[in-house]
Design a protein around this motif. Structure first.
Motif, PDB file in Angstrom:
ATOM      1  N   ASN A 153       0.849  -1.191   0.000  1.00  0.00           N
ATOM      2  CA  ASN A 153       0.000   0.000   0.000  1.00  0.00           C
ATOM      3  C   ASN A 153       0.879   1.233   0.000  1.00  0.00           C
ATOM      4  O   ASN A 153       1.912   1.277   0.677  1.00  0.00           O
ATOM      5  CB  ASN A 153      -0.931   0.011   1.218  1.00  0.00           C
ATOM      6  CG  ASN A 153      -2.149  -0.867   1.012  1.00  0.00           C
ATOM      7  OD1 ASN A 153      -2.580  -1.075  -0.118  1.00  0.00           O
ATOM      8  ND2 ASN A 153      -2.708  -1.390   2.085  1.00  0.00           N
ATOM      9  N   THR A 169      -3.269   0.458  -3.632  1.00  0.00           N
ATOM     10  CA  THR A 169      -2.515  -0.788  -3.578  1.00  0.00           C
ATOM     11  C   THR A 169      -1.869  -1.050  -4.926  1.00  0.00           C
ATOM     12  O   THR A 169      -2.484  -0.849  -5.974  1.00  0.00           O
ATOM     13  CB  THR A 169      -3.435  -1.965  -3.210  1.00  0.00           C
ATOM     14  OG1 THR A 169      -4.058  -1.699  -1.954  1.00  0.00           O
ATOM     15  CG2 THR A 169      -2.648  -3.260  -3.099  1.00  0.00           C
ATOM     16  N   LEU A 172      -8.216  -2.256  -7.802  1.00  0.00           N
ATOM     17  CA  LEU A 172      -8.514  -2.926  -6.541  1.00  0.00           C
ATOM     18  C   LEU A 172      -7.479  -2.525  -5.493  1.00  0.00           C
ATOM     19  O   LEU A 172      -6.283  -2.454  -5.780  1.00  0.00           O
ATOM     20  CB  LEU A 172      -8.488  -4.440  -6.746  1.00  0.00           C
ATOM     21  CG  LEU A 172      -8.765  -5.319  -5.521  1.00  0.00           C
ATOM     22  CD1 LEU A 172     -10.171  -5.090  -4.993  1.00  0.00           C
ATOM     23  CD2 LEU A 172      -8.552  -6.799  -5.879  1.00  0.00           C
ATOM     24  N   HIS A 173      -7.944  -2.269  -4.259  1.00  0.00           N
ATOM     25  CA  HIS A 173      -7.058  -1.875  -3.162  1.00  0.00           C
ATOM     26  C   HIS A 173      -7.310  -2.796  -1.969  1.00  0.00           C
ATOM     27  O   HIS A 173      -8.460  -3.109  -1.638  1.00  0.00           O
ATOM     28  CB  HIS A 173      -7.314  -0.413  -2.775  1.00  0.00           C
ATOM     29  CG  HIS A 173      -7.295   0.515  -3.945  1.00  0.00           C
ATOM     30  ND1 HIS A 173      -6.138   0.957  -4.516  1.00  0.00           N
ATOM     31  CD2 HIS A 173      -8.321   1.045  -4.673  1.00  0.00           C
ATOM     32  CE1 HIS A 173      -6.426   1.751  -5.544  1.00  0.00           C
ATOM     33  NE2 HIS A 173      -7.742   1.810  -5.658  1.00  0.00           N
ATOM     34  N   LEU A 174      -6.232  -3.214  -1.316  1.00  0.00           N
ATOM     35  CA  LEU A 174      -6.317  -4.228  -0.261  1.00  0.00           C
ATOM     36  C   LEU A 174      -6.052  -3.633   1.114  1.00  0.00           C
ATOM     37  O   LEU A 174      -5.291  -2.681   1.258  1.00  0.00           O
ATOM     38  CB  LEU A 174      -5.310  -5.350  -0.532  1.00  0.00           C
ATOM     39  CG  LEU A 174      -5.404  -6.021  -1.902  1.00  0.00           C
ATOM     40  CD1 LEU A 174      -4.355  -7.106  -2.019  1.00  0.00           C
ATOM     41  CD2 LEU A 174      -6.796  -6.580  -2.157  1.00  0.00           C
ATOM     42  N   HIS A 186      -9.043  -8.737   2.102  1.00  0.00           N
ATOM     43  CA  HIS A 186     -10.127  -7.768   2.072  1.00  0.00           C
ATOM     44  C   HIS A 186      -9.721  -6.575   1.230  1.00  0.00           C
ATOM     45  O   HIS A 186      -8.541  -6.207   1.190  1.00  0.00           O
ATOM     46  CB  HIS A 186     -10.465  -7.290   3.488  1.00  0.00           C
ATOM     47  CG  HIS A 186     -11.373  -8.209   4.225  1.00  0.00           C
ATOM     48  ND1 HIS A 186     -11.014  -8.829   5.395  1.00  0.00           N
ATOM     49  CD2 HIS A 186     -12.633  -8.622   3.949  1.00  0.00           C
ATOM     50  CE1 HIS A 186     -12.023  -9.587   5.825  1.00  0.00           C
ATOM     51  NE2 HIS A 186     -13.011  -9.469   4.955  1.00  0.00           N
ATOM     52  N   GLY A 187     -10.686  -5.966   0.586  1.00  0.00           N
ATOM     53  CA  GLY A 187     -10.354  -4.817  -0.237  1.00  0.00           C
ATOM     54  C   GLY A 187     -11.574  -4.054  -0.707  1.00  0.00           C
ATOM     55  O   GLY A 187     -12.719  -4.430  -0.448  1.00  0.00           O
ATOM     56  N   THR A 188     -11.298  -2.955  -1.400  1.00  0.00           N
ATOM     57  CA  THR A 188     -12.325  -2.153  -2.060  1.00  0.00           C
ATOM     58  C   THR A 188     -11.801  -1.785  -3.437  1.00  0.00           C
ATOM     59  O   THR A 188     -10.608  -1.888  -3.712  1.00  0.00           O
ATOM     60  CB  THR A 188     -12.637  -0.866  -1.282  1.00  0.00           C
ATOM     61  OG1 THR A 188     -11.461  -0.027  -1.266  1.00  0.00           O
ATOM     62  CG2 THR A 188     -13.055  -1.158   0.145  1.00  0.00           C
ATOM     63  N   TYR A 189     -12.688  -1.345  -4.300  1.00  0.00           N
ATOM     64  CA  TYR A 189     -12.233  -0.877  -5.602  1.00  0.00           C
ATOM     65  C   TYR A 189     -12.644   0.586  -5.789  1.00  0.00           C
ATOM     66  O   TYR A 189     -13.616   1.070  -5.217  1.00  0.00           O
ATOM     67  CB  TYR A 189     -12.762  -1.757  -6.744  1.00  0.00           C
ATOM     68  CG  TYR A 189     -14.268  -1.760  -6.907  1.00  0.00           C
ATOM     69  CD1 TYR A 189     -14.911  -0.806  -7.697  1.00  0.00           C
ATOM     70  CD2 TYR A 189     -15.043  -2.743  -6.300  1.00  0.00           C
ATOM     71  CE1 TYR A 189     -16.280  -0.813  -7.855  1.00  0.00           C
ATOM     72  CE2 TYR A 189     -16.422  -2.768  -6.454  1.00  0.00           C
ATOM     73  CZ  TYR A 189     -17.033  -1.799  -7.235  1.00  0.00           C
ATOM     74  OH  TYR A 189     -18.392  -1.812  -7.386  1.00  0.00           O
ATOM     75  N   ARG A 247      -8.334   3.582  -2.007  1.00  0.00           N
ATOM     76  CA  ARG A 247      -8.942   2.606  -1.108  1.00  0.00           C
ATOM     77  C   ARG A 247     -10.084   3.235  -0.327  1.00  0.00           C
ATOM     78  O   ARG A 247      -9.970   4.351   0.186  1.00  0.00           O
ATOM     79  CB  ARG A 247      -7.896   2.056  -0.138  1.00  0.00           C
ATOM     80  CG  ARG A 247      -8.348   0.785   0.563  1.00  0.00           C
ATOM     81  CD  ARG A 247      -7.272   0.251   1.486  1.00  0.00           C
ATOM     82  NE  ARG A 247      -7.120   1.087   2.676  1.00  0.00           N
ATOM     83  CZ  ARG A 247      -6.229   0.863   3.631  1.00  0.00           C
ATOM     84  NH1 ARG A 247      -5.399  -0.158   3.520  1.00  0.00           N
ATOM     85  NH2 ARG A 247      -6.151   1.655   4.679  1.00  0.00           N
ATOM     86  N   PRO A 284     -14.574  -2.881   3.467  1.00  0.00           N
ATOM     87  CA  PRO A 284     -14.022  -3.887   2.552  1.00  0.00           C
ATOM     88  C   PRO A 284     -14.945  -5.069   2.314  1.00  0.00           C
ATOM     89  O   PRO A 284     -15.807  -5.391   3.129  1.00  0.00           O
ATOM     90  CB  PRO A 284     -12.756  -4.336   3.285  1.00  0.00           C
ATOM     91  CG  PRO A 284     -13.115  -4.193   4.733  1.00  0.00           C
ATOM     92  CD  PRO A 284     -14.016  -2.992   4.819  1.00  0.00           C
TER      93      PRO A 284
END
Length: 728
Positions: free
Chosen positions: A387, A403, A437-439, A464-467, A471, A475
């Motif tokens: 990150n 990420t 995608l971000h973790l 776990h993540g979000t897009y 970020r 998540p």
């Protein structure tokens, strides 16, 4: 709150399906494999618990709507609310240490030890079995479970020079009293290959001792010892010890010297490892590398490196003021360095094979006091995720995070491609360059989760993540089955099952599966919201695996070219609900690939261009570094890369790595063309005037073909124009 559970139980259903061991913690070596390590420590924080129910009003986990499953679950409350917990295991036997700490010394002030069989199917307190004369001993968190022999476990006392040693996985214990009793148990360090050999230090008197019989007797190894470490068995003679000895000098600055010994040990037997190094402040042993840091009287930090135990050399970094650092060894052929500068920015650097020359790989890595968001993916070579703070100026606050992933040990980084659909089949509109995608990794609120991978399931990753562009805050679970190339959201293309294993809200802090043992039992370790005390669940997933796998349940997975080599490995089909047998060993093969840009990193004196302002992988000259080595393409092959042939950098066009040279040549060419044009114009003007005086004159270009020559400075000119100008 439920997000904590989603990953834990998704890991139960999928990662366990790959016979995957799930553990957390810091790593000091990235070599594409992994090893069993302790889980924790975890901090019981009731603020993590939040009200949450499903759509039918019951507070239980719902991993999306799919087939409901029933598994045998053993719910074992420990009735213990001390705030810290550690877990370790010896095959199917689980050891759990619950403790509180002294707020002044940060040492354990009260401890309770539990032993569980079959991954927690039965849990018992064993405090009273350790020492008949002391029913409540205070234990050190530095307890030991042997990798060599899982029957050997040792629990040192926190304040007394003694430990409790078991040869039967904790069924019975012998008290081993140290002589001298002043050995500090928190310093105990076991040799990696033999549990009998252990180092211990009397920190009050700074004396280092060694034992070859698990602490029953000790031999003085050295006096005035500041720090110590076992050597690496892959390069050092058996039982080699490295240690630094105080050699203070008035006025401050560097204070210690480095020594090493092999048996037989004695204070008189030690030799200075490299007298040319002289005094320094601290050292780090990382595989085939030894790093020594020296701080001079002006407060400047300097790092020296020894590769393959040769003489120390000064490590060369782009200009930066280092406040602290951490080094990693990658397959004993390359070093990675995380350096924090005076402005508090943490940057990642990659080295050449000797660990002497470093180039900037990634700026502004996310970190906090205890950890940082940089992790290796086990089972596939060269793959790391990190990150990174996104700031338009150094003065801007560190709040926006994205990420990035690398498949070549930090040679190039890129965003992670988000899945095209979610687990419900809905389209996800997220594409480069504005969305990825971000973790969530070690520093996040969900810090017990991290990024899960293991060598027993190559290519499989869960996180776990979000897009989005950056970020987000809430998540979901994402997985990759190809080592991070592509990702999907929970159950795309796979069958998922959910089940009720608790009647109230819980947080899962640890999930334990032994990757070396074929079992369907999983141990979960967490806390319930009503009691705020630790609870262990044992889940038997045998019903997921109703049969042993046969040959038709496997396929060959190819990892793609990574570090010049493509791994092919036998892997179970995603929809094959079967268990690998105890004798199963996946077939593996590999082949080298032709060299491409991905097999190269920036050479010393160059740095990676910032994404997305320049093409990924572009090496530009680092004007802050002055070196005679700033020649050639600006690239060097990544240490350990196995690709065949060479990469033709001419395919890159006018290479970014040669930008400074290209600009200089362009300026020269432009100036030369201007000069030639001026000369031609003046010549034609003079010719016109001569022609008017002497009559028109026929140009030789009218009667001869045009010829071009290449001069020594690389310019293409017309030979007849040269003749014309000479005539004039």
């Amino acid at each position: 709150m439920a997000k904590h559970l989603i990953l834990a139980l998704a890991c139960l259903c999928v990662l366990t399906h790959e016979v995957l061991g799930l553990t957390n913690g810091g790593r000091s070596r990235f070599d594409g494999s992994s090893y069993r390590k302790r889980v924790g420590p975890y901090h019981l924080d009731p603020s993590h618990l939040a009200p949450g129910t499903t759509d039918d009003g019951e507070p239980f986990l719902n991993i999306r709507r799919s087939t409901r499953a029933t598994f045998p679950v053993f719910h074992l409350p420990l009735n213990d609310s001390d705030p810290y917990g550690l877990i370790d295991y010896a095959e199917s036997v689980v050891f759990i240490l619950i403790y509180s700490v002294n707020q002044t010394t940060d040492a354990p002030s009260r401890t309770r030890l539990y032993r569980g069989t079959r991954y927690g199917e039965q849990i018992d307190s064993i405090n009273g079995q350790l020492d008949p004369t002391d029913p409540s001993p205070v234990l050190s968190t530095n307890f030991y479970v042997s990798d060599e022999d899982p029957n050997i476990v040792a629990f040192p006392h926190a304040t007394l020079g003694q430990m409790y040693l078991s040869h039967d996985r904790g069924l019975t214990f012998d008290k081993v009293v140290f002589s001298p009793s002043t050995i500090t148990t928190s310093t105990l360090s076991w040799y990696p290959l033999e549990h009998d050999w252990v180092l211990g230090q009397d920190t009050l008197n700074q004396r280092l001792y060694v034992s070859n019989n698990t602490g029953i007797s000790w031999t003085l190894l050295a006096n005035d010892v500041a720090d110590f470490a076992w050597g690496d068995p892959s390069i050092d003679p058996p039982h080699t010890v490295y240690y630094s000895v105080n050699d203070s000098v008035a006025g401050g600055g560097a204070t210690v010297r480095l020594y090493s010994q092999q048996p037989p040990f004695s204070p008189q037997a030690h030799l200075e490892f490299d007298p040319t190094l002289g005094r320094f402040n601290s050292f780090t042993l990382a595989g085939h590398y030894i790093f020594a840091e020296a701080v001079n009287s002006s407060g400047e930090h300097m790092v020296y490196v020894s590769y393959k135990r040769k003489q120390f050399q000064m490590a060369n970094f782009p200009p930066t003021h280092v406040d602290r650092y951490k080094f990693y060894d990658v397959n004993n052929v390359q070093a990675l360095a995380l350096l924090e500068d005076e402005d508090g920015q943490l940057n990642l650097y990659t080295s050449d094979s000797t660990g002497v020359y470093y180039t900037l790989s990634l700026e502004d890595v996310v970190y906090n006091t205890y950890s940082y968001d940089f992790d290796g993916i086990y089972g596939v070579n060269g793959t790391f995720v990190a990150n990174q703070y996104v700031r338009s100026a150094p003065s801007e606050a560190r709040s926006v995070i994205r990420t990035v992933i690398t498949f070549n040990n930090g040679g190039q980084w890129s965003p992670i491609k988000a899945p095209s659909v979610d687990c419900l089949g809905q389209t996800i509109s997220c594409s480069f360059p504005g969305c990825s995608l971000h973790l969530f990794m070690d520093t996040s609120y969900y810090n017990t989760l991290g990024v899960y991978s293991h060598s027993s399931a190559p290519g499989l990753i869960a996180a776990h993540g979000t897009y989005g562009q950056y970020r987000g805050s809430v998540p979901d679970l994402y997985m990759s089955r190809d080592g991070g190339l592509t990702w999907f959201s929970t159950n795309e293309g796979l069958t998922w099952k959910y089940f009720r294993f608790a009647s109230r809200n819980v947080i899962i802090y640890g999930v334990i599966v032994d990757p070396l043992e074929v079992t369907a039992d999983v141990c979960l370790f967490g806390v319930e919201d009503t009691s705020y005390s630790w609870v262990v669940w044992n889940v038997d997933l045998q019903s997921v695996f109703p049969r042993q796998c046969v040959q038709s349940d496997y396929y060959t997975w190819r990892a793609g070219c990574r570090l010049g080599n493509e791994l092919s490995i036998q892997r179970r089909l995603g929809n094959a609900s079967c268990l690998n047998g105890p004798a199963y060993s996946p077939t593996k093969s590999s082949s080298n690939c032709s060299c491409s840009l991905a097999d190269y990193q920036c050479a010393f004196g160059y740095k990676m261009s910032k994404y997305p302002t320049s093409p990924a992988g572009s090496c530009t000259r680092d004007t802050a570094v002055v070196t005679q080595s700033q020649t050639g393409s600006g690239y060097q092959k990544i240490p350990g890369d196995l690709c065949s042939g060479d990469f033709n950098f001419n395919y890159l066009g006018e290479s970014a790595d040669n930008s400074s040279v290209a600009v200089a040549v362009s300026v020269i060419v432009i100036l030369a063309v201007v000069v030639i044009a001026v000369v031609i114009v003046l010549g034609l003007f003079a010719l016109f005037r001569v022609g008017r005086r002497r009559g028109a004159r026929t140009s030789s270009a009218e009667s001869h073909g045009t010829a071009e020559t290449i001069t020594s400075d690389g310019f293409v000119v017309n030979s007849d124009k040269q003749k014309m100008m000479k005539d004039v």
